[in-house]
Design a protein around this motif. Structure first.
Motif, short mmCIF file in Angstrom:
data_model
loop_
_atom_site.label_atom_id
_atom_site.label_comp_id
_atom_site.label_asym_id
_atom_site.label_seq_id
_atom_site.Cartn_x
_atom_site.Cartn_y
_atom_site.Cartn_z
N VAL A 96 0.84 -1.20 0.00
CA VAL A 96 0.00 0.00 0.00
C VAL A 96 0.87 1.24 0.00
CG1 VAL A 96 -1.69 1.34 1.33
CG2 VAL A 96 -1.90 -1.15 1.18
N ASN A 97 1.90 1.23 0.84
CA ASN A 97 2.76 2.40 0.99
C ASN A 97 3.76 2.58 -0.14
OD1 ASN A 97 1.53 3.02 3.47
ND2 ASN A 97 2.90 1.64 4.57
N HIS A 98 3.85 1.57 -1.01
CA HIS A 98 4.74 1.66 -2.18
C HIS A 98 3.98 1.43 -3.48
CE1 HIS A 98 7.58 1.08 1.15
NE2 HIS A 98 8.47 1.67 0.38
N ASP A 99 2.68 1.63 -3.43
CA ASP A 99 1.84 1.43 -4.61
C ASP A 99 2.10 2.56 -5.60
OD1 ASP A 99 -0.18 1.14 -6.49
OD2 ASP A 99 -1.68 0.53 -5.02
N PRO A 100 2.66 2.27 -6.78
CA PRO A 100 2.98 3.33 -7.75
C PRO A 100 1.74 4.05 -8.29
CG PRO A 100 3.30 1.16 -8.73
CD PRO A 100 3.05 0.94 -7.27
N LEU A 101 0.57 3.44 -8.14
CA LEU A 101 -0.66 4.10 -8.57
C LEU A 101 -1.08 5.18 -7.58
CD1 LEU A 101 -2.75 1.00 -9.77
CD2 LEU A 101 -1.39 2.59 -11.16
N LYS A 102 -0.55 5.10 -6.36
CA LYS A 102 -0.92 6.05 -5.31
C LYS A 102 0.19 7.06 -5.02
CE LYS A 102 -4.16 5.86 -3.29
NZ LYS A 102 -5.47 6.56 -3.40
N TRP A 103 1.46 6.62 -5.18
CA TRP A 103 2.59 7.45 -4.79
C TRP A 103 3.53 7.68 -5.98
CZ3 TRP A 103 1.64 9.06 0.03
CH2 TRP A 103 0.88 8.23 0.87
N LYS A 104 3.94 8.91 -6.17
CA LYS A 104 4.95 9.22 -7.18
C LYS A 104 6.32 8.85 -6.63
CE LYS A 104 6.96 13.00 -9.87
NZ LYS A 104 6.96 14.47 -10.11
N ASP A 105 7.09 8.11 -7.41
CA ASP A 105 8.43 7.66 -6.99
C ASP A 105 8.40 7.09 -5.57
OD1 ASP A 105 9.51 8.64 -9.41
OD2 ASP A 105 9.74 10.64 -8.56
N PRO A 106 7.67 6.00 -5.37
CA PRO A 106 7.48 5.48 -4.01
C PRO A 106 8.76 5.05 -3.31
CG PRO A 106 6.69 3.90 -5.65
CD PRO A 106 6.99 5.17 -6.39
N HIS A 107 9.82 4.76 -4.07
CA HIS A 107 11.07 4.29 -3.46
C HIS A 107 12.03 5.44 -3.14
CE1 HIS A 107 9.97 0.11 -4.00
NE2 HIS A 107 9.63 0.39 -5.24
N VAL A 108 11.54 6.67 -3.28
CA VAL A 108 12.34 7.86 -2.95
C VAL A 108 11.83 8.44 -1.63
CG1 VAL A 108 12.96 10.20 -3.65
CG2 VAL A 108 12.82 8.37 -5.37
N PHE A 109 12.75 8.73 -0.71
CA PHE A 109 12.37 9.34 0.57
C PHE A 109 12.22 10.84 0.38
CE2 PHE A 109 13.35 11.25 4.72
CZ PHE A 109 12.43 10.59 5.51
N ASP A 110 10.99 11.34 0.48
CA ASP A 110 10.72 12.75 0.22
C ASP A 110 9.56 13.24 1.10
OD1 ASP A 110 10.40 15.29 -0.77
OD2 ASP A 110 9.44 14.65 -2.64
N PRO A 111 9.88 13.82 2.27
CA PRO A 111 8.81 14.30 3.17
C PRO A 111 7.92 15.37 2.55
CG PRO A 111 10.92 14.20 4.32
CD PRO A 111 11.21 13.99 2.87
N THR A 112 8.42 16.14 1.58
CA THR A 112 7.63 17.23 1.02
C THR A 112 6.43 16.72 0.24
OG1 THR A 112 9.00 17.34 -1.00
CG2 THR A 112 9.67 18.71 0.87
#
Length: 534
Positions: free
Chosen positions: A431-447
């Motif tokens: 869920v937290n790395h779903d590419p349909l939900k998150w842009k570049d899920p494997h990049v750490f980016d708090p912004t």
């Protein structure tokens, strides 16, 4: 007709098995035992019919990988099952089936499928499997590990309302809880500075665990412990071992025959049962002390609160005094491990990303200043701090797979049928790395959690799944979030963290109920020294 069938069968032996001369051997044998041909024909007919029926049934089953006899897919999961589950989803879809020992298990992946199951079909997925290991937790009175029932619903309702009343905005107990966190965070800063004296580097794991444990013990028992207290150290060791054994999953649950002979799995399971008995006995003794001094007019801590509503509840709901201890045990186990692990990852990521740490320092200095410590009232103005916390939870997904669910009735997810009493694994990491939900899920980016005005995007934060969802959502999640925020804000306000120069901070981890970073070393400096150039 029989002769023709015989010729065809012999040709098939030659072609499929690659045995030249196989047909002549069979002719010689059949000539000697001609009456057996009719029996062979009947046998082949029913074998083919059986295979046809089996294939038809398999087509109705969920997709999934081939399972080996006895062990199923257990040996294919590897050291990081959540990664394996995500990889298998790319081949079989977000809803598929594996086999562990003698149990069929449905694995749910991806934001859409998991939320459909846990939220839209919350009741159907609210069960717990009838695992042997679950029955040994808290004497069978654990709310977390017991199955869905009328009694369970009453137990959860009482526990939720009690925690909500205890931590309500205007309650005296809420203020005391926050003061305890501030005291422990201040003590943690001093511990870090002592360990960092003369430029030394250290692993902060133990100090973080002690701090989180002292807060949860103060919350449940109204007492904190010294770092070297024997009883306290034993408690920490039990909770840590519990997380390792439950998170890794007991093979005895799915392969009960392993109990029949000496083997490493059997030894682990025996240790697990002993561990649970010791931990539950510890909680029972503490709650017993509270009962002896209980005053219905004064709520000192969560043990008092649960005694007041569960011990005194109407017996018709089926709850007993044992459910009080079970609820306290759940709160300690979940609260300690979740908070300490979150802080562990936060410190690592701060040291790994010094440019982000600098921005956080600037942010907290602007909002809080140097004359006081951060408080929970500052949270609305410290959006970047909260964004860092949510990105840590999303990026690490340190609770990668929830405690196994089971279906309470026949149900459907993504158009696929799942029968009643099916064991279900929820892959939160996906869920937290779903590419349909998150842009570049494997990049750490708090912004990613900040909108164009720099405010926290609460719709996006709700997409992070670390405390599960639906009827089995962690009841202490709001308490945990307050604790993590205050610890982090105070540490950030007081200290600057730097990694050991000879070590590349790895994101590799150990798998258990939570994912914990491998050994790493950092140093901490009081920010006043840095700001004045000393």
């Amino acid at each position: 007709m029989i002769d023709k069938l015989q010729d065809n069968t012999m040709a098939q032996v030659d072609s499929e098995f690659g045995v030249k001369g196989g047909s002549s051997i069979i002719r010689e044998w059949s000539g000697q035992v001609q009456p057996a041909l009719v029996a062979s024909f009947v046998f082949l007919f029913f074998l083919e019919a059986g295979l046809w029926v089996r294939n038809l049934r398999l087509k109705r089953r969920l997709p999934g990988p081939f399972a080996w006899p006895l062990v199923g897919n257990a040996m294919q999961l590897g050291q990081m099952p959540h990664i394996t589950f995500t990889r298998l989803a790319k081949k079989y879809g977000n809803v598929y089936q594996i086999r562990l020992g003698c149990s069929d298990v449905v694995v749910l992946n991806g934001d859409r499928a998991i939320r459909q199951a846990l939220i839209q079909h919350s009741t159907e997925f609210a069960g717990r499997p009838n695992f042997i290991s679950f029955q040994s937790v808290s004497g069978g009175k654990s709310m977390t590990f017991t199955n869905y029932s009328k009694q369970w619903k009453m137990h959860r309702k009482i526990a939720q309302s009690t925690i909500r009343a205890f931590s309500s905005a205007n309650s005296r107990t809420k203020k005391a809880f926050e003061q305890q966190i501030v005291a422990e965070a201040t003590e943690l800063v001093e511990s870090f500075l002592r360990l960092s004296a003369q430029g030394q580097y250290f692993n902060p794991a133990h100090e973080l665990t002690v701090a989180a444990a002292n807060v949860i013990c103060a919350l449940c028992f109204g007492k904190r412990y010294g770092h070297d207290d024997i009883e306290f150290r034993a408690l920490l060791e039990r909770v840590d071992q519990f997380g390792q054994t439950v998170g890794a999953g007991s093979l005895v649950d799915v392969m009960p025959w392993l109990q029949s002979f000496p083997n490493p799995v059997r030894r682990v399971f025996t240790n697990f049962k002993e561990l649970n008995q010791e931990f539950f006995m510890f909680v029972q003794n503490k709650v017993k002390e509270h009962r002896e001094t209980f005053d219905p007019e004064v709520t000192r801590d969560m043990s008092d609160a649960f005694i007041g509503v569960i011990d005194k509840a109407d017996n018709d709901n089926g709850l007993t005094t044992g459910h009080t201890e079970g609820t306290v045990s759940d709160l300690i186990g979940a609260g300690l491990d979740t908070v300490s692990t979150a802080l562990h990852w936060i410190i690592l990521l701060l040291a790994k990303h010094p440019e982000i740490q600098t921005k956080l320092h600037e942010h907290i200095d602007k909002v809080v200043g140097s004359d006081r410590l951060p408080s929970i009232e500052d949270r609305g103005s410290l959006a970047y701090v909260d964004a860092f916390i949510y990105e840590t939870m999303r990026f690490t997904s340190f609770v990668p797979v929830t405690i196994p669910h089971s279906t309470t009735s026949d149900t459907t997810v993504d158009g696929l049928h799942i029968p009643k009493d099916t064991v279900v694994f929820i892959n939160q990491w996906s869920v937290n790395h779903d590419p349909l939900k998150w842009k570049d899920p494997h990049v750490f980016d708090p912004t990613r959690f900040l909108d164009e005005n720099g405010s926290l995007d609460k719709d996006l934060t709700n997409n992070v799944m670390i405390f599960s969802a639906g009827k089995r959502r962690c009841i202490g999640d709001q308490i945990a979030k307050v604790e993590i925020f205050l610890f982090f804000a105070i540490l950030l306000h007081q200290c600057s963290f730097k990694k050991c120069p000879n070590q590349d901070l790895s994101l590799n981890c150990t798998y258990g109920l939570t994912l914990k970073p491998l050994d790493y070393k950092i140093t901490a400096k009081l920010r006043g020294e840095l700001l004045t150039g000393q």
